[in-house]
Design a protein around this motif. Structure first.
Motif, short mmCIF file in Angstrom:
data_model
loop_
_atom_site.label_atom_id
_atom_site.label_comp_id
_atom_site.label_asym_id
_atom_site.label_seq_id
_atom_site.Cartn_x
_atom_site.Cartn_y
_atom_site.Cartn_z
N MET A 34 0.83 -1.20 0.00
CA MET A 34 0.00 0.00 0.00
C MET A 34 0.87 1.26 0.00
O MET A 34 0.58 2.22 -0.72
CB MET A 34 -0.92 0.00 1.22
CG MET A 34 -1.88 -1.18 1.31
SD MET A 34 -3.00 -1.28 -0.12
CE MET A 34 -2.24 -2.60 -1.07
N ALA A 35 1.95 1.25 0.80
CA ALA A 35 2.84 2.41 0.85
C ALA A 35 3.52 2.62 -0.49
O ALA A 35 3.62 3.75 -0.99
CB ALA A 35 3.88 2.20 1.95
N GLY A 36 3.99 1.53 -1.09
CA GLY A 36 4.64 1.65 -2.39
C GLY A 36 3.69 2.11 -3.47
O GLY A 36 4.04 2.96 -4.30
N PHE A 37 2.46 1.59 -3.45
CA PHE A 37 1.48 1.98 -4.45
C PHE A 37 1.14 3.46 -4.33
O PHE A 37 0.94 4.16 -5.33
CB PHE A 37 0.21 1.15 -4.32
CG PHE A 37 0.43 -0.33 -4.56
CD1 PHE A 37 1.55 -0.77 -5.24
CD2 PHE A 37 -0.48 -1.26 -4.08
CE1 PHE A 37 1.76 -2.12 -5.45
CE2 PHE A 37 -0.28 -2.61 -4.30
CZ PHE A 37 0.84 -3.05 -4.97
N ALA A 38 1.05 3.95 -3.09
CA ALA A 38 0.73 5.36 -2.89
C ALA A 38 1.81 6.25 -3.51
O ALA A 38 1.51 7.27 -4.15
CB ALA A 38 0.58 5.65 -1.40
N LEU A 39 3.08 5.87 -3.32
CA LEU A 39 4.17 6.64 -3.90
C LEU A 39 4.16 6.55 -5.42
O LEU A 39 4.39 7.54 -6.12
CB LEU A 39 5.52 6.13 -3.37
CG LEU A 39 5.84 6.47 -1.90
CD1 LEU A 39 7.09 5.73 -1.44
CD2 LEU A 39 6.02 7.97 -1.74
N ILE A 40 3.88 5.35 -5.95
CA ILE A 40 3.84 5.18 -7.40
C ILE A 40 2.74 6.04 -8.01
O ILE A 40 2.95 6.74 -9.01
CB ILE A 40 3.64 3.69 -7.76
CG1 ILE A 40 4.88 2.89 -7.37
CG2 ILE A 40 3.35 3.53 -9.25
CD1 ILE A 40 4.70 1.38 -7.50
N LEU A 41 1.56 6.01 -7.40
CA LEU A 41 0.45 6.80 -7.92
C LEU A 41 0.73 8.29 -7.82
O LEU A 41 0.43 9.06 -8.74
CB LEU A 41 -0.84 6.44 -7.17
CG LEU A 41 -1.41 5.06 -7.46
CD1 LEU A 41 -2.60 4.77 -6.53
CD2 LEU A 41 -1.84 4.94 -8.91
N ALA A 42 1.33 8.71 -6.70
CA ALA A 42 1.67 10.12 -6.54
C ALA A 42 2.68 10.55 -7.59
O ALA A 42 2.57 11.64 -8.18
CB ALA A 42 2.23 10.36 -5.13
N GLY A 43 3.68 9.71 -7.84
CA GLY A 43 4.68 10.04 -8.85
C GLY A 43 4.09 10.07 -10.25
O GLY A 43 4.45 10.92 -11.06
#
Length: 259
Positions: free
Chosen positions: A238-247
């Motif tokens: 979930m943390a990684g996905f949030a960063l990927i989506l933000a980027g």
């Protein structure tokens, strides 16, 4: 690719025939794009997957946006804005969070070998296909004509290698019913569906903008592993996905400019 061509043929055949003179006159460019996007991008992935992990494949292909930017900057002198650069770095951080399972020290244990080299060849080919699809495009063609012609070109480019494999005895077990289900899925979803959508995306967002979607590869891999392998998403996902989506969102806010 042959099966994918047979699937689209009833819809595309009349239009391909109507546009045959245009296709024939641009056959070199067509074969180049088909060879890169449908041939070199695909086959080395299957070869490399025999000797490397899914995590490594996801990591390598997630680097495609950077490869696209590198090609456009080096050859076409495209200027990279700060927003796009910041978005790329943010997405890369998210990818690393997923691959490390939330433990940065785990990245030190990722090993790269011959299989990864094959996958890297595929990723470079995909990046080149993405850039050339925009910079050296085919003439304006109906979507089904373009896709059908590229799929046919991909099948032709791979045919000699398929024949060589058959002569060496490397053939699948045609008595296994699961083989046909897998081939049908590959022909419809990652072939017809994915390539049609990606080509449309390149036309709308440009090569750099379209390549940003490759940051989502670790997300897709994790979500697919949940029902197929029983690997439920974890908090670090979930943390990684949030960063990927933000980027991805940040990168999409600024399109590159040509110098």
């Amino acid at each position: 690719w042959s099966l994918a061509f047979l699937v689209i043929l009833p819809l595309a055949a009349p239009r391909i025939w109507a546009w045959r003179e245009v296709l024939i006159s641009h056959w070199r460019r067509l074969f180049l794009l088909a060879g890169l996007g449908m041939g070199v991008t695909v086959a080395p992935q299957y070869i490399g997957a025999r000797e490397t992990s899914a995590a490594n494949i996801a990591l390598i292909f997630a680097a495609c946006p950077a490869l696209v930017v590198l090609l456009e900057t080096a050859i076409w002198r495209t200027t990279l804005g700060w927003k796009r650069l910041g978005g790329m770095l943010t997405a890369v951080c998210g990818i690393l969070v997923v691959l490390s399972r939330g433990n940065p020290w785990a990245l030190a244990h990722l090993q790269f070998g011959r299989g990864d080299g094959w996958v890297l060849v595929a990723a470079c080919s995909w990046a080149t296909y993405t850039v050339l699809s925009k910079r050296c495009p085919l003439p304006q063609l109906p979507g089904t004509v373009r896709l059908g012609a590229l799929i046919a070109g991909g099948a032709v480019s791979l045919a000699p290698f398929a024949l060589l494999e058959s002569l060496q005895g490397s053939t699948p077990d045609f008595s296994d019913g699961r083989l046909y289900l897998m081939l049908a899925f590959l022909a419809v979803v990652p072939s017809l569906g994915a390539y049609f959508c990606y080509d449309r995306l390149v036309g709308v967002a440009g090569p750099s903008g379209a390549s940003i979607s490759m940051y989502m590869v670790p997300l897709y891999a994790t979500l697919a592993a949940w029902p197929l392998l029983g690997e439920a998403p974890m908090p670090f996902h979930m943390a990684g996905f949030a960063l990927i989506l933000a980027g991805t969102v940040l990168s999409g806010k600024q399109q590159p400019r040509s110098a």
